[in-house]
Design an enzyme around this catalytic site. Structure first.
Site, short mmCIF file in Angstrom:
data_model
loop_
_atom_site.label_atom_id
_atom_site.label_comp_id
_atom_site.label_asym_id
_atom_site.label_seq_id
_atom_site.Cartn_x
_atom_site.Cartn_y
_atom_site.Cartn_z
NE ARG A 185 1.98 5.91 -3.73
CZ ARG A 185 3.17 5.60 -3.64
NH1 ARG A 185 3.83 4.21 -4.18
NH2 ARG A 185 3.98 5.78 -2.71
CD GLN A 200 -0.89 0.63 -3.79
OE1 GLN A 200 -0.19 -0.02 -3.61
NE2 GLN A 200 -0.61 2.26 -4.15
CE1 TYR A 257 3.41 -3.59 -11.21
CE2 TYR A 257 3.22 -1.72 -9.50
CZ TYR A 257 3.62 -2.69 -10.04
OH TYR A 257 5.12 -3.33 -9.47
N GLY A 297 8.57 5.40 3.79
CA GLY A 297 8.44 4.13 3.37
C GLY A 297 9.46 3.17 4.16
NE ARG A 298 13.51 3.78 -0.07
CZ ARG A 298 14.40 4.44 -0.73
NH1 ARG A 298 15.73 4.06 -0.98
NH2 ARG A 298 13.92 5.64 -1.03
C1 FMN Z 1 9.61 -3.08 -0.43
C2 FMN Z 1 8.94 -2.09 -1.28
C3 FMN Z 1 7.57 -2.42 -1.67
C4 FMN Z 1 6.88 -1.37 -2.37
N1 FMN Z 1 5.63 -1.69 -2.86
C5 FMN Z 1 4.77 -0.64 -3.26
C6 FMN Z 1 3.50 -1.02 -3.46
O1 FMN Z 1 2.84 -2.08 -3.30
N2 FMN Z 1 2.33 -0.17 -3.87
C7 FMN Z 1 3.00 1.32 -4.22
O2 FMN Z 1 2.20 2.11 -4.71
N3 FMN Z 1 4.27 1.57 -4.22
C8 FMN Z 1 5.11 0.54 -3.62
N4 FMN Z 1 6.51 0.87 -3.13
C9 FMN Z 1 6.99 2.39 -3.26
C10 FMN Z 1 7.01 2.96 -2.07
O3 FMN Z 1 5.41 3.36 -1.69
C11 FMN Z 1 7.42 4.38 -2.00
O4 FMN Z 1 6.91 5.21 -2.88
C12 FMN Z 1 8.85 4.26 -2.01
O5 FMN Z 1 9.60 3.40 -1.52
C13 FMN Z 1 9.77 5.50 -1.80
O6 FMN Z 1 9.33 5.97 -0.42
P1 FMN Z 1 10.89 5.77 0.60
O7 FMN Z 1 11.71 6.49 0.08
O8 FMN Z 1 10.19 6.56 1.80
O9 FMN Z 1 10.82 4.39 0.75
C14 FMN Z 1 7.30 -0.14 -2.35
C15 FMN Z 1 8.64 0.17 -1.87
C16 FMN Z 1 9.21 -0.91 -1.33
C17 FMN Z 1 10.61 -0.20 -0.68
#
Ligand code: FMN
Length: 396
Positions: free
Chosen positions: A227, A103, A175, A318-319
């Site tokens: 995205r 990314q 961003y 993600g999480r």
């Molecule tokens: C620790 C953490 C770091 C994240 N960093 C980014 C990132 O670098 N780029 C991005 O587009 N989204 C980032 N996100 C958002 C995740 O890609 C995702 O959209 C969000 O966590 C929701 O998904 P989930 O419910 O499955 O965690 C981050 C999320 C978390 C939890």
């Protein structure tokens, strides 16, 4: 049950690239890189440990130039010197056929003078974000805008040389690319600002530059994803109608997928309470055959299958992937009962969530982690997900 739709392979029609299943690990900043943005051994261990199950794994966001840095410990793809360590990262992610996507972004006004070591953050216009402690950025000159676009192309070249399978252009989460699209942060009157069409000029120019780099440097098919965050709550801010216009414009470009950043994959409008259809379903209708990655609180195999049932092409976890690195492997083995939905602070090292990553998680995402050591309810979970929508869309 192992005949889930999400376990079936998918072939990206334009490129003929096949991914082994429809599960994606979305980008997650881990703050584990060296201070200059180079990949660390801890990072390599984390990615290797969490790879191998999902069809695609998207890295933490990587800055394309030094003014684009938004976090301490952030990955960088801003210089050729990073190619050797990025190659190790791609290799670590390529476990058992998982595709590795880098990314790429610039943080723009979502940075600070401290993170930029004394330099003022930059943006489309000199308008600060509506969050506490935001700094007023400096407006990028036309020459700097052109250079930033070129930096996205150079970053793509480095991703290709490092052995990644694609790049994801980070046009979401407030961003720089989103800042050019947003009427809140873009007040320019030159060719980069004004009407919604003119505010698309920068995002679309980035897409064109990335494609030129692919044409020039890739000797095999290479994916380009994009995205978005579909709405902002600021006034003025991005509304869903603007996003549908951007999606129509992106559809005319050679992108391979769209990824919609949300805290809840079934989220409806943040601004228009009369909307009863989840935004992702309307987006999918607009996209037609172009694949969509849905993300946001997908935890169980049933959650992921519902995403596919509703016509969304990929489910990103993600999480939950942090809590359970072997989520896909356990589903395939018919061992769903063993999937972990909580995380113990005592396990963070075993899960590859080393030092600074763990600190970041328990500070910024505490209530969204589902710690086994603390009681949490479904309401806590929903409340946190809506906070994520505000963090990743805009507003306080
Ligand atoms: C620790 C953490 C770091 C994240 N960093 C980014 C990132 O670098 N780029 C991005 O587009 N989204 C980032 N996100 C958002 C995740 O890609 C995702 O959209 C969000 O966590 C929701 O998904 P989930 O419910 O499955 O965690 C981050 C999320 C978390 C939890």
């Amino acid at each position: 049950m192992t005949d889930y739709k999400f376990l079936k392979p998918y072939t990206f029609a334009k490129k003929g690239i096949t991914v082994k299943n429809r599960i994606v690990i979305p980008p997650m900043t881990e703050e584990m890189s060296f201070s200059n943005g180079e990949v660390t051994a801890d990072e390599l261990r984390y990615y290797h440990m969490h790879s191998g199950g999902a069809g695609m794994f998207i890295t933490a966001t990587a800055n394309v130039n030094s003014l684009g840095k938004g976090f301490e410990g952030e990955l960088s793809v801003a210089d050729d010197k990073f190619i050797p360590s990025l190659s190790k990262l791609a290799e670590a992610m390529h476990k058992d056929g998982t595709k590795a996507i880098l990314q790429i972004f610039s943080a723009g006004r979502m940075s600070s003078t401290a993170i930029l070591r004394g330099q003022q953050p930059v943006s489309a216009s000199a308008v600060k974000a509506t969050r506490n402690n935001s700094e007023t950025p400096r407006e990028l000159s036309e020459t700097e805008v052109e250079q930033t676009i070129k930096d996205f192309g150079q970053a793509t070249k480095r991703a290709i040389l490092a052995g990644f399978d694609g790049v994801e252009i980070h046009g979401a989460n407030t961003y720089l690319i989103q800042q050019f699209f947003s009427p809140h942060s873009n007040r320019r009157s030159d060719k980069w600002g004004g009407s919604v069409e003119k505010r698309m000029t920068f995002p679309l120019a980035v897409v064109d530059e990335v494609q030129s780099a692919i044409d020039k440097y890739a000797d095999k098919p290479f994916l380009m994803g994009y995205r978005i965050s579909p709405e902002e709550i600021e006034e003025p801010g991005i509304r869903f109608d603007d996003t549908l216009k951007l999606i129509d414009a992106l559809k005319e470009k050679p992108i391979d997928y769209l990824h919609v950043s949300m805290g809840d994959v079934w989220r409806k409008s943040l601004n228009d309470k009369s909307v009863t259809v989840p935004l992702n379903l309307t987006i999918k209708q607009h996209l037609g055959d172009l694949p969509l990655i849905g993300v946001g609180d997908i935890q169980t195999p049933a959650d992921a299958e519902k995403v596919l049932d509703e016509g969304i092409d990929f489910a990103a976890i993600g999480r939950e992937s942090l809590r359970e690195p072997h989520w896909v492997q356990k589903v395939i083995a018919g061992d769903e009962k063993a999937i972990r939905y909580t995380i113990s602070p005592a396990d963070h090292e075993e899960l590859g969530l080393y030092g600074t990553f763990w600190d970041f998680l328990i500070t910024a995402f505490h209530n969204g982690l589902q710690l086994s050591s603390e009681p949490h309810t479904v309401d806590d979970r929903k409340k946190f997900n809506s906070t994520l929508d505000h963090i990743f869309g805009g507003g306080k």
